[in-house]
Design a protein around this motif. Structure first.
Motif, PDB file in Angstrom:
ATOM      1  N   LEU A 305      -8.583  -0.364   0.398  1.00  0.00           N
ATOM      2  CA  LEU A 305      -8.668  -0.300   1.858  1.00  0.00           C
ATOM      3  C   LEU A 305      -7.540   0.546   2.442  1.00  0.00           C
ATOM      4  O   LEU A 305      -7.757   1.357   3.357  1.00  0.00           O
ATOM      5  N   LEU A 306      -6.322   0.380   1.928  1.00  0.00           N
ATOM      6  CA  LEU A 306      -5.182   1.160   2.432  1.00  0.00           C
ATOM      7  C   LEU A 306      -5.336   2.644   2.106  1.00  0.00           C
ATOM      8  O   LEU A 306      -4.927   3.502   2.888  1.00  0.00           O
ATOM      9  N   ASN A 307      -5.906   2.948   0.948  1.00  0.00           N
ATOM     10  CA  ASN A 307      -6.071   4.353   0.555  1.00  0.00           C
ATOM     11  C   ASN A 307      -7.187   5.042   1.327  1.00  0.00           C
ATOM     12  O   ASN A 307      -7.077   6.219   1.682  1.00  0.00           O
ATOM     13  N   THR A 308      -8.287   4.326   1.535  1.00  0.00           N
ATOM     14  CA  THR A 308      -9.464   4.963   2.155  1.00  0.00           C
ATOM     15  C   THR A 308      -9.452   4.856   3.673  1.00  0.00           C
ATOM     16  O   THR A 308     -10.123   5.648   4.349  1.00  0.00           O
ATOM     17  N   GLN A 309      -8.719   3.877   4.224  1.00  0.00           N
ATOM     18  CA  GLN A 309      -8.701   3.663   5.674  1.00  0.00           C
ATOM     19  C   GLN A 309     -10.134   3.632   6.209  1.00  0.00           C
ATOM     20  O   GLN A 309     -10.530   4.402   7.090  1.00  0.00           O
ATOM     21  N   GLU A 310     -10.917   2.724   5.669  1.00  0.00           N
ATOM     22  CA  GLU A 310     -12.338   2.625   5.988  1.00  0.00           C
ATOM     23  C   GLU A 310     -12.553   2.516   7.502  1.00  0.00           C
ATOM     24  O   GLU A 310     -11.976   1.660   8.172  1.00  0.00           O
ATOM     25  N   ALA A 311     -13.406   3.401   8.043  1.00  0.00           N
ATOM     26  CA  ALA A 311     -13.596   3.495   9.493  1.00  0.00           C
ATOM     27  C   ALA A 311     -14.075   2.186  10.103  1.00  0.00           C
ATOM     28  O   ALA A 311     -13.616   1.779  11.179  1.00  0.00           O
ATOM     29  N   SER A 342      -1.843  -0.512   7.650  1.00  0.00           N
ATOM     30  CA  SER A 342      -0.667  -0.310   6.798  1.00  0.00           C
ATOM     31  C   SER A 342      -0.084  -1.660   6.415  1.00  0.00           C
ATOM     32  O   SER A 342      -0.069  -2.591   7.214  1.00  0.00           O
ATOM     33  N   GLY A 343       0.377  -1.736   5.186  1.00  0.00           N
ATOM     34  CA  GLY A 343       1.011  -2.960   4.729  1.00  0.00           C
ATOM     35  C   GLY A 343       0.034  -3.905   4.059  1.00  0.00           C
ATOM     36  O   GLY A 343      -1.146  -3.995   4.436  1.00  0.00           O
ATOM     37  N   LEU A 344       0.534  -4.616   3.060  1.00  0.00           N
ATOM     38  CA  LEU A 344      -0.303  -5.538   2.308  1.00  0.00           C
ATOM     39  C   LEU A 344      -0.787  -6.695   3.179  1.00  0.00           C
ATOM     40  O   LEU A 344      -1.941  -7.129   3.070  1.00  0.00           O
ATOM     41  N   GLY A 345       0.082  -7.189   4.082  1.00  0.00           N
ATOM     42  CA  GLY A 345      -0.302  -8.306   4.934  1.00  0.00           C
ATOM     43  C   GLY A 345      -1.477  -7.964   5.825  1.00  0.00           C
ATOM     44  O   GLY A 345      -2.444  -8.735   5.939  1.00  0.00           O
ATOM     45  N   GLU A 346      -1.424  -6.806   6.484  1.00  0.00           N
ATOM     46  CA  GLU A 346      -2.517  -6.384   7.363  1.00  0.00           C
ATOM     47  C   GLU A 346      -3.796  -6.135   6.566  1.00  0.00           C
ATOM     48  O   GLU A 346      -4.899  -6.448   7.017  1.00  0.00           O
ATOM     49  N   ALA A 347      -3.647  -5.585   5.373  1.00  0.00           N
ATOM     50  CA  ALA A 347      -4.823  -5.353   4.533  1.00  0.00           C
ATOM     51  C   ALA A 347      -5.480  -6.673   4.134  1.00  0.00           C
ATOM     52  O   ALA A 347      -6.707  -6.814   4.171  1.00  0.00           O
ATOM     53  N   ARG A 349      -5.378  -9.534   5.777  1.00  0.00           N
ATOM     54  CA  ARG A 349      -6.030 -10.120   6.957  1.00  0.00           C
ATOM     55  C   ARG A 349      -7.346  -9.419   7.256  1.00  0.00           C
ATOM     56  O   ARG A 349      -8.347 -10.063   7.585  1.00  0.00           O
ATOM     57  N   THR A 350      -7.361  -8.096   7.125  1.00  0.00           N
ATOM     58  CA  THR A 350      -8.575  -7.331   7.410  1.00  0.00           C
ATOM     59  C   THR A 350      -9.689  -7.664   6.420  1.00  0.00           C
ATOM     60  O   THR A 350     -10.846  -7.849   6.810  1.00  0.00           O
ATOM     61  N   VAL A 351      -9.333  -7.733   5.146  1.00  0.00           N
ATOM     62  CA  VAL A 351     -10.336  -8.076   4.128  1.00  0.00           C
ATOM     63  C   VAL A 351     -10.911  -9.461   4.398  1.00  0.00           C
ATOM     64  O   VAL A 351     -12.136  -9.664   4.340  1.00  0.00           O
ATOM     65  N   TYR A 352     -10.063 -10.400   4.734  1.00  0.00           N
ATOM     66  CA  TYR A 352     -10.533 -11.774   4.967  1.00  0.00           C
ATOM     67  C   TYR A 352     -11.416 -11.848   6.214  1.00  0.00           C
ATOM     68  O   TYR A 352     -12.439 -12.558   6.227  1.00  0.00           O
ATOM     69  N   ARG A 353     -11.047 -11.140   7.278  1.00  0.00           N
ATOM     70  CA  ARG A 353     -11.851 -11.148   8.504  1.00  0.00           C
ATOM     71  C   ARG A 353     -13.244 -10.586   8.277  1.00  0.00           C
ATOM     72  O   ARG A 353     -14.222 -11.060   8.843  1.00  0.00           O
ATOM     73  N   MET A 354     -13.341  -9.575   7.440  1.00  0.00           N
ATOM     74  CA  MET A 354     -14.613  -8.878   7.277  1.00  0.00           C
ATOM     75  C   MET A 354     -15.516  -9.485   6.213  1.00  0.00           C
ATOM     76  O   MET A 354     -16.718  -9.210   6.200  1.00  0.00           O
ATOM     77  N   GLY A 355     -14.969 -10.312   5.323  1.00  0.00           N
ATOM     78  CA  GLY A 355     -15.837 -10.845   4.274  1.00  0.00           C
ATOM     79  C   GLY A 355     -15.432 -12.183   3.715  1.00  0.00           C
ATOM     80  O   GLY A 355     -16.112 -12.693   2.808  1.00  0.00           O
ATOM     81  N   GLY A 356     -14.362 -12.762   4.221  1.00  0.00           N
ATOM     82  CA  GLY A 356     -13.922 -14.042   3.694  1.00  0.00           C
ATOM     83  C   GLY A 356     -13.375 -13.911   2.279  1.00  0.00           C
ATOM     84  O   GLY A 356     -13.072 -12.807   1.799  1.00  0.00           O
ATOM     85  N   MET A 357     -13.274 -15.013   1.572  1.00  0.00           N
ATOM     86  CA  MET A 357     -12.726 -15.012   0.217  1.00  0.00           C
ATOM     87  C   MET A 357     -13.548 -14.167  -0.763  1.00  0.00           C
ATOM     88  O   MET A 357     -12.971 -13.490  -1.624  1.00  0.00           O
ATOM     89  N   PRO A 358     -14.900 -14.179  -0.700  1.00  0.00           N
ATOM     90  CA  PRO A 358     -15.664 -13.350  -1.652  1.00  0.00           C
ATOM     91  C   PRO A 358     -15.326 -11.863  -1.573  1.00  0.00           C
ATOM     92  O   PRO A 358     -15.472 -11.137  -2.559  1.00  0.00           O
TER      93      PRO A 358
END
Length: 406
Positions: A305-311, A342-347, A349-358
């Motif tokens: 996610l940090l590398n691609t900066q998915e739109a 940017s940052g592991l913390g923000e990444a 949070r973003t992953v969890y918001r968009m798809g939860g634990m899976p």
């Protein structure tokens, strides 16, 4: 030590039936037994053993020869596990560079699939059931060369990155092992060596990873590697190439520590004498890579996610920021949200918001399938180079010894 029928014994007592001239010189000396003959520490033949016949001695004494005959000389066992003393660091670096380039290039199509399957909100044309389905769809809709697009930048980065990686690993492993448990293998030393080697490896590899993953994404807007690099520099600055560096380290340090410790542990089980054994290197490398890859997949999703900066992910952050700020601060929130993730913390949070634990295990199948043969290839090639280099230096040393004896 006992290997290939070769046995060392130290004696301090006389043996019945042995000529006194032999035993007198043998007290406290080291003897070696090979093929029915007994040799002293210098390789000279001092006696031989043969099947006992009635009325015959167990031991047939022979005159000691200071210089062994070519037909009875015994070459010392090659210490394959570590490269010979005095080998230049460039030797480790060459072996590591070749291993790294082959590892990444041969498995690049699977790496492309992994990057796409880790997308948090894939487009309709980039939704795949499994790895094989992804490869078939990519080739059918985007062309046969699409799965290897960007492999050139990875090869350029993998060479120097893996050269530093293996050179650092070998140096630290042996130095630390000798300090902790002289003459033995230390799992702690293996783990520390893997971690330190990773810091250098990722510093070189991270920019190549960013460009590679940008080009692997579905509908990538870049024409080629140089176009991608130029666009990143113009729009995001040099920070774009190292935005995921800390996340990469956070992932790779435990990955490599687990990888190296598992590999060395399996080598002790499958190859206890540490001889050159390709099958044991393949099995140990594959299993170690699979275990480490599965355990660190959540961090790999964040790195992607940090590398691609998915739109779509950035759009979600902007929308949430605007909602939280309210109508009055919508413009300010939008401007703040337009900055990149940017940052592991923000990444996280973003992953969890968009798809939860899976969502943290997106692409785990592709990641394991990629890492198993990758690490098997890397270790096999590296160990092969170590074996060839060690063998050549051993043969060169033997020739020098024979020339000096003449």
């Amino acid at each position: 030590m006992e290997a290939d029928g070769f046995v060392s014994r130290r004696t301090s007592v006389e043996t019945p039936g042995v000529d006194s001239r032999v035993t007198g010189a043998a007290a406290g000396a080291e003897f070696r037994w090979l093929g029915g003959r007994i040799l002293d520490a210098t390789g000279g033949v001092v006696g031989s053993l043969s099947p006992r016949m009635a009325g015959q001695q167990d031991f047939a004494p022979m005159l000691h020869r200071a210089t062994p005959e070519p037909s009875t000389s015994v070459e010392p066992e090659i210490d394959y596990e570590g490269l010979p003393q005095g080998v230049a660091t460039s030797t480790h670096m060459l072996a590591g560079a070749v291993a790294g380039i082959m590892e990444h290039c041969l498995m690049y199509p699977i790496d492309c699939v992994k990057t796409r399957m880790q997308s948090l909100h894939p487009e309709p044309g980039a939704r795949y059931r499994n790895v094989m389905d992804a490869l078939r769809q990519i080739v059918r809709t985007e062309g046969v060369w699409r799965p290897i697009r960007g492999v050139n930048v990875l090869a350029v980065g993998a060479g120097p990155a893996h050269a530093l990686y293996f050179a650092c690993y070998e140096k630290i492993k042996f130095s630390l092992s000798d300090a902790i448990h002289p003459g033995t293998n230390s799992h702690f030393a293996n783990g520390v060596a893997g971690c330190m080697a990773t810091v250098l490896h990722d510093a070189v590899m991270n920019p190549a990873e960013v460009v590679k993953q940008r080009m692997q994404m579905f509908n990538s807007p870049y024409r080629g590697v140089l176009d991608c690099m130029g666009s990143l520099l113009r729009h995001e600055g040099t920070a774009a190439f190292y935005r995921s560096y800390t996340t990469q380290l956070t992932m790779n340090v435990p990955f490599q520590a687990l990888h190296f410790m598992t590999y060395e542990y399996l080598q002790e089980l499958l190859n206890p004498h540490r001889q050159y054994n390709p099958s044991s290197h393949v099995v140990s490398g594959a299993l170690a890579g699979a275990l480490a890859a599965a355990a660190t997949t959540p961090l790999d999703v964040c790195k992607t996610l940090l590398n691609t900066q998915e739109a779509q992910a950035i759009h979600v952050i902007q929308a949430e920021a605007a909602t939280a700020a309210g109508a009055v601060g919508a413009a300010t929130a939008s401007a703040t949200g337009s900055r990149h993730i940017s940052g592991l913390g923000e990444a996280f949070r973003t992953v969890y918001r968009m798809g939860g634990m899976p969502a943290f295990f997106k692409g785990v199948q592709a990641r394991v399938i990629y890492q198993m043969p990758s690490t098997a290839i890397s270790w096999s090639v590296y160990e092969f180079f170590k074996y060839i280099i060690t063998k050549r230096q051993h043969e060169r040393r033997l020739r020098g010894d024979r020339d000096s004896d003449k």
